[in-house]
Scaffold this motif. Structure first.
Motif, PDB file in Angstrom:
ATOM      1  N   PRO A  66      43.499  33.577  35.796  1.00  0.00           N
ATOM      2  CA  PRO A  66      42.245  34.039  35.177  1.00  0.00           C
ATOM      3  C   PRO A  66      41.729  33.136  34.056  1.00  0.00           C
ATOM      4  CG  PRO A  66      44.096  35.529  34.672  1.00  0.00           C
ATOM      5  CD  PRO A  66      44.544  34.625  35.765  1.00  0.00           C
ATOM      6  N   TRP A  67      42.596  32.406  33.377  1.00  0.00           N
ATOM      7  CA  TRP A  67      42.117  31.511  32.312  1.00  0.00           C
ATOM      8  C   TRP A  67      41.249  30.394  32.851  1.00  0.00           C
ATOM      9  CZ3 TRP A  67      47.275  30.238  29.274  1.00  0.00           C
ATOM     10  CH2 TRP A  67      47.737  31.416  28.672  1.00  0.00           C
ATOM     11  N   ILE A  69      39.281  30.376  35.716  1.00  0.00           N
ATOM     12  CA  ILE A  69      38.233  30.738  36.671  1.00  0.00           C
ATOM     13  C   ILE A  69      36.871  30.380  36.097  1.00  0.00           C
ATOM     14  CG2 ILE A  69      37.047  32.710  37.687  1.00  0.00           C
ATOM     15  CD1 ILE A  69      39.918  33.941  37.953  1.00  0.00           C
ATOM     16  N   LEU A  95      44.281  39.265  35.584  1.00  0.00           N
ATOM     17  CA  LEU A  95      43.212  39.618  34.641  1.00  0.00           C
ATOM     18  C   LEU A  95      43.722  39.411  33.223  1.00  0.00           C
ATOM     19  CD1 LEU A  95      42.130  43.083  36.149  1.00  0.00           C
ATOM     20  CD2 LEU A  95      40.905  40.902  36.416  1.00  0.00           C
ATOM     21  N   ASP A  96      42.892  38.808  32.389  1.00  0.00           N
ATOM     22  CA  ASP A  96      43.252  38.634  30.976  1.00  0.00           C
ATOM     23  C   ASP A  96      41.998  38.862  30.153  1.00  0.00           C
ATOM     24  OD1 ASP A  96      44.042  37.774  28.434  1.00  0.00           O
ATOM     25  OD2 ASP A  96      45.446  36.302  29.278  1.00  0.00           O
ATOM     26  N   CYS A 101      39.057  34.389  26.818  1.00  0.00           N
ATOM     27  CA  CYS A 101      39.099  34.191  28.276  1.00  0.00           C
ATOM     28  C   CYS A 101      37.713  34.348  28.909  1.00  0.00           C
ATOM     29  CB  CYS A 101      40.056  35.195  28.900  1.00  0.00           C
ATOM     30  SG  CYS A 101      41.751  34.892  28.424  1.00  0.00           S
ATOM     31  N   GLN A 107      36.136  37.261  36.077  1.00  0.00           N
ATOM     32  CA  GLN A 107      37.543  37.364  36.482  1.00  0.00           C
ATOM     33  C   GLN A 107      37.772  38.330  37.643  1.00  0.00           C
ATOM     34  OE1 GLN A 107      40.622  37.931  33.540  1.00  0.00           O
ATOM     35  NE2 GLN A 107      39.308  37.117  31.928  1.00  0.00           N
ATOM     36  N   PHE A 111      39.786  37.675  41.204  1.00  0.00           N
ATOM     37  CA  PHE A 111      41.061  38.359  41.423  1.00  0.00           C
ATOM     38  C   PHE A 111      41.030  39.108  42.757  1.00  0.00           C
ATOM     39  CE2 PHE A 111      43.791  42.167  40.061  1.00  0.00           C
ATOM     40  CZ  PHE A 111      44.980  41.529  40.346  1.00  0.00           C
TER      41      PHE A 111
END
Ligand SMILES: [Zn+2]
Length: 257
Positions: A66-67, A69, A95-96, A101, A107, A111
């Motif tokens: 997620p970082w 994307i 997910l973050d 982020c 995100q 995902f």
């Protein structure tokens, strides 16, 4: 002794000039295999190469973290790696919702796109989650019975954990649990059903009580096992056995060389 580091980034550039020694040290203490997930677009090819260089030790996973994307993320490229015969899992995905982020709106679709591939190809997923456990549960619940996987380096606390183990997910502990003052992690390790427990280092990212983050290697999976054994009042051998059997069960394609 047979141990598996179920999540480490031997594909991190900081390992490149010492990778043979790092793997040698791990093998010397009984770490037989390591799952190495890609995380950004550049790491996909590095991960594939590493798996080719260390067959039977490095088991690769492919996915977009997620970082990393972006709105223009190309999932056809990621899919081409996931289609490789050596792909043991899809990851690292997740997910973050930490403030630095990408937005949740970017995100979540990425995902879900990767979860759909996992359901279609029947590959397990390696999930990163920070500050997004409610949303994660909402999404994973919709895949119940169609996806298996692990919440890696789990940070969500004991009460949330039960919801995910009820969905059939595994819970992996990294160096965080070894720290003396990490009460929240100790409580989670105390409560995790043994048939859902996995071990990992997330090397080189997460410090252990004995070792600074940048110096962590798969060998430190022993320290994680020792700490959990102490918390559970079980022998270290029991924790080795349980965690390795769980990894062999979750990841169909892994084996002990
Ligand atoms: Zn990771």
């Amino acid at each position: 002794m047979n141990l598996i580091d179920t999540h480490c980034h031997l594909n991190d550039p900081s390992f490149s000039d010492r990778i043979t020694e790092v793997i040698g040290r791990a093998k010397a203490v009984g770490v037989k295999s390591a799952i190495v997930p890609a995380y950004d677009m550049e790491s996909l090819e590095r991960t594939a190469k590493l798996a080719e260089s260390f067959p039977g030790f490095v088991f690769p996973a492919y996915g977009l973290h997620p970082w990393f994307i972006a709105e223009d993320a190309d999932f056809t490229v990621i899919r081409s790696y996931i289609n490789r015969k050596d792909a043991i899992a899809i990851g690292e995905i997740g997910l973050d919702f930490s403030p630095e982020c990408p937005s949740a709106g970017i995100q979540a679709p990425a995902f879900i796109c990767q979860l759909d591939m996992a359901a279609e190809l029947r590959l397990p997923v390696l999930i990163h989650c920070r500050k997004a456990y409610d949303k994660l549960y909402e999404i994973l619940r919709q895949y119940q019975g169609r996806i298996k996987g692990v919440l890696h380096s789990y940070s969500g606390g004991r009460d949330a954990m039960a919801k995910f183990t009820d969905l059939g997910f595994y819970i992996a502990f990294s160096g965080s649990v070894t720290r003396e003052n990490a009460r929240k992690y100790h409580r989670t390790a105390e409560a995790v059903p043994l048939e859902r427990l996995l071990l990992e280092t997330d090397a080189p990212s997460i410090a252990t009580e004995s070792t600074a983050a940048s110096a962590v290697e798969p060998i430190q999976v022993l320290e994680v096992a020792q700490r959990i054994a102490a918390i559970r009042k079980l022998s270290v051998a029991d924790i080795y056995n349980v965690s390795t059997q769980n990894a062999l069960k979750l990841f169909d394609k892994i084996f002990l060389s």
